[in-house]
Design a protein around this motif. Structure first.
Motif, PDB file in Angstrom:
ATOM      1  N   ARG A 191       0.816  -1.220   0.000  1.00  0.00           N
ATOM      2  CA  ARG A 191       0.000   0.000   0.000  1.00  0.00           C
ATOM      3  C   ARG A 191       0.846   1.265   0.000  1.00  0.00           C
ATOM      4  O   ARG A 191       0.541   2.228  -0.727  1.00  0.00           O
ATOM      5  N   ASP A 192       1.904   1.292   0.787  1.00  0.00           N
ATOM      6  CA  ASP A 192       2.678   2.516   0.987  1.00  0.00           C
ATOM      7  C   ASP A 192       3.806   2.704  -0.021  1.00  0.00           C
ATOM      8  O   ASP A 192       4.268   3.834  -0.228  1.00  0.00           O
ATOM      9  N   ILE A 193       4.248   1.602  -0.648  1.00  0.00           N
ATOM     10  CA  ILE A 193       5.420   1.697  -1.538  1.00  0.00           C
ATOM     11  C   ILE A 193       5.128   1.199  -2.951  1.00  0.00           C
ATOM     12  O   ILE A 193       5.326   1.922  -3.931  1.00  0.00           O
ATOM     13  N   VAL A 194       4.668  -0.042  -3.073  1.00  0.00           N
ATOM     14  CA  VAL A 194       4.493  -0.640  -4.391  1.00  0.00           C
ATOM     15  C   VAL A 194       3.439   0.087  -5.222  1.00  0.00           C
ATOM     16  O   VAL A 194       3.686   0.454  -6.383  1.00  0.00           O
ATOM     17  N   ARG A 249       3.813   2.439  -8.747  1.00  0.00           N
ATOM     18  CA  ARG A 249       3.120   2.138 -10.003  1.00  0.00           C
ATOM     19  C   ARG A 249       2.286   3.321 -10.481  1.00  0.00           C
ATOM     20  O   ARG A 249       2.118   3.523 -11.685  1.00  0.00           O
ATOM     21  N   TRP A 250       1.739   4.092  -9.544  1.00  0.00           N
ATOM     22  CA  TRP A 250       0.933   5.241  -9.919  1.00  0.00           C
ATOM     23  C   TRP A 250       1.776   6.456 -10.299  1.00  0.00           C
ATOM     24  O   TRP A 250       1.284   7.383 -10.932  1.00  0.00           O
ATOM     25  N   SER A 251       3.034   6.452  -9.911  1.00  0.00           N
ATOM     26  CA  SER A 251       3.911   7.596 -10.169  1.00  0.00           C
ATOM     27  C   SER A 251       4.266   7.704 -11.651  1.00  0.00           C
ATOM     28  O   SER A 251       4.485   6.697 -12.328  1.00  0.00           O
ATOM     29  N   SER A 252       4.339   8.937 -12.145  1.00  0.00           N
ATOM     30  CA  SER A 252       4.740   9.155 -13.542  1.00  0.00           C
ATOM     31  C   SER A 252       6.181   8.725 -13.774  1.00  0.00           C
ATOM     32  O   SER A 252       6.583   8.449 -14.912  1.00  0.00           O
TER      33      SER A 252
END
Length: 229
Positions: free
Chosen positions: A148-151, A155-158
Motif C-alpha cells: 500500500r505505501d510503496i508498491v 506504479r501510480w507515479s509518472s
C-alpha cells in the motif's frame, strides 16, 4: 438511457468508495515497531539487502518484477513451487560486519484476505552463523502495508518509482503475539525455542524492477539452550 447514466454513475462511485475503503482499511492492523523491542530480553540483530542483485542468489518463477539473480540461475516454474521464491543472502550485524548466511523460502499464502488488510506470505529462514551455530525461523508475513505505501505509489507515479523513508515489521505470526517461531539447530542455538521478527527499511523502489534501496532485518530473542533431561 434516462436511467442508465445515473445507474452507471452510482456503480462508478460505489467502486471508487470500495477502493478507498480497501486502501485505507480501518480493519488492517500492523506493527509500527517490533513487539520484541520492549521485551527487555537480549536480542540478536541481523541485516541483509532486499535488492536481488545484491544477494548471493535469488530466484522465482521468472514472471515477477524481481528478476532471478544471477542471470542463468534456475527458475521455479514447476506448478507446485511457482508461487515460491528463494533468497540466499549474506547476514550482517549492526556494524556491517558479515556474520553468516541466510536462506529464505517464501510462498504466497492461500489465507490472504485483502478486505482485512492481509497480503500474506508464508516464509522460512535457515540461518547459519559460523561463530554461533544454525537456527530455523518459521513465520507468516503481512506485506499489505508495504504494498500500500510503496508498491502502489510507485506504479501510480509518472516516474514509475517511489523514494522516501519507510520502516515496517512484516512478521504477523504464527504466534499469538504476532512473532515468528525460532527452532535452534546447532551450536549455541541447539535445543533453543524462541521468537523473532522481520522488518523492512525501504528508501527507493522501482515499479519496473522492484527494490532499489532496501534493507531487511531479523531480530531474534537470544535465550540459552534448554537443558537435556
Amino acid at each position: 438511457m434516462r436511467y442508465a447514466l445515473p445507474w452507471f454513475a452510482g456503480v462508478l462511485v460505489g467502486a471508487l468508495l470500495f477502493l478507498v475503503v480497501l486502501y485505507y482499511n480501518p480493519l488492517a492492523n500492523g506493527h509500527a515497531m517490533s513487539p520484541l523491542a520492549v521485551s527487555g530480553q537480549p536480542l540478536v540483530d541481523l541485516a541483509y539487502s532486499r535488492v536481488p542483485a545484491e544477494a548471493i542468489a535469488y530466484t522465482n518463477n521468472g514472471d515477477k518484477r524481481l528478476k532471478p539473480y544471477p542471470e542463468k540461475i534456475g527458475e521455479l516454474w514447476e506448478p507446485t513451487i511457482r508461487k515460491t521464491s528463494v533468497l540466499v543472502t549474506l547476514l550482517s550485524d549492526g556494524s556491517g560486519t558479515a556474520r553468516g548466511l541466510g536462506v529464505k523460502f517464501a510462498s504466497e499464502s492461500e489465507r490472504t484476505t485483502l478486505l482485512k488488510g492481509e497480503a500474506l506470505i508464508d516464509s522460512a529462514w535457515h540461518v547459519f552463523l559460523p561463530d554461533s551455530g544454525s537456527l530455523f525461523i518459521d513465520q507468516t508475513e503481512n506485506m499489505w502495508f508495504y504494498v500500500r505505501d510503496i508498491v502502489l505509489p510507485a506504479r501510480w507515479s509518472s516516474a514509475d518509482s517511489w523514494r522516501g523513508t519507510w520502516y515496517g515489521v512484516t512478521t504477523a505470526g504464527p504466534t499469538a503475539l504476532g512473532t515468528a517461531k525460532v527452532a535452534g539447530g546447532t551450536g549455541r542455538f541447539a535445543d533453543v525455542a524462541t521468537e523473532a521478527v522481520e522488518a523492512i527499511n525501504a528508501r527507493a523502489y522501482s515499479a519496473l524492477q522492484g527494490p532499489v534501496s532496501a534493507t531487511g532485518s531479523l531480530t531474534i530473542v537470544a535465550v540459552e539452550p534448554v537443558a537435556q533431561q
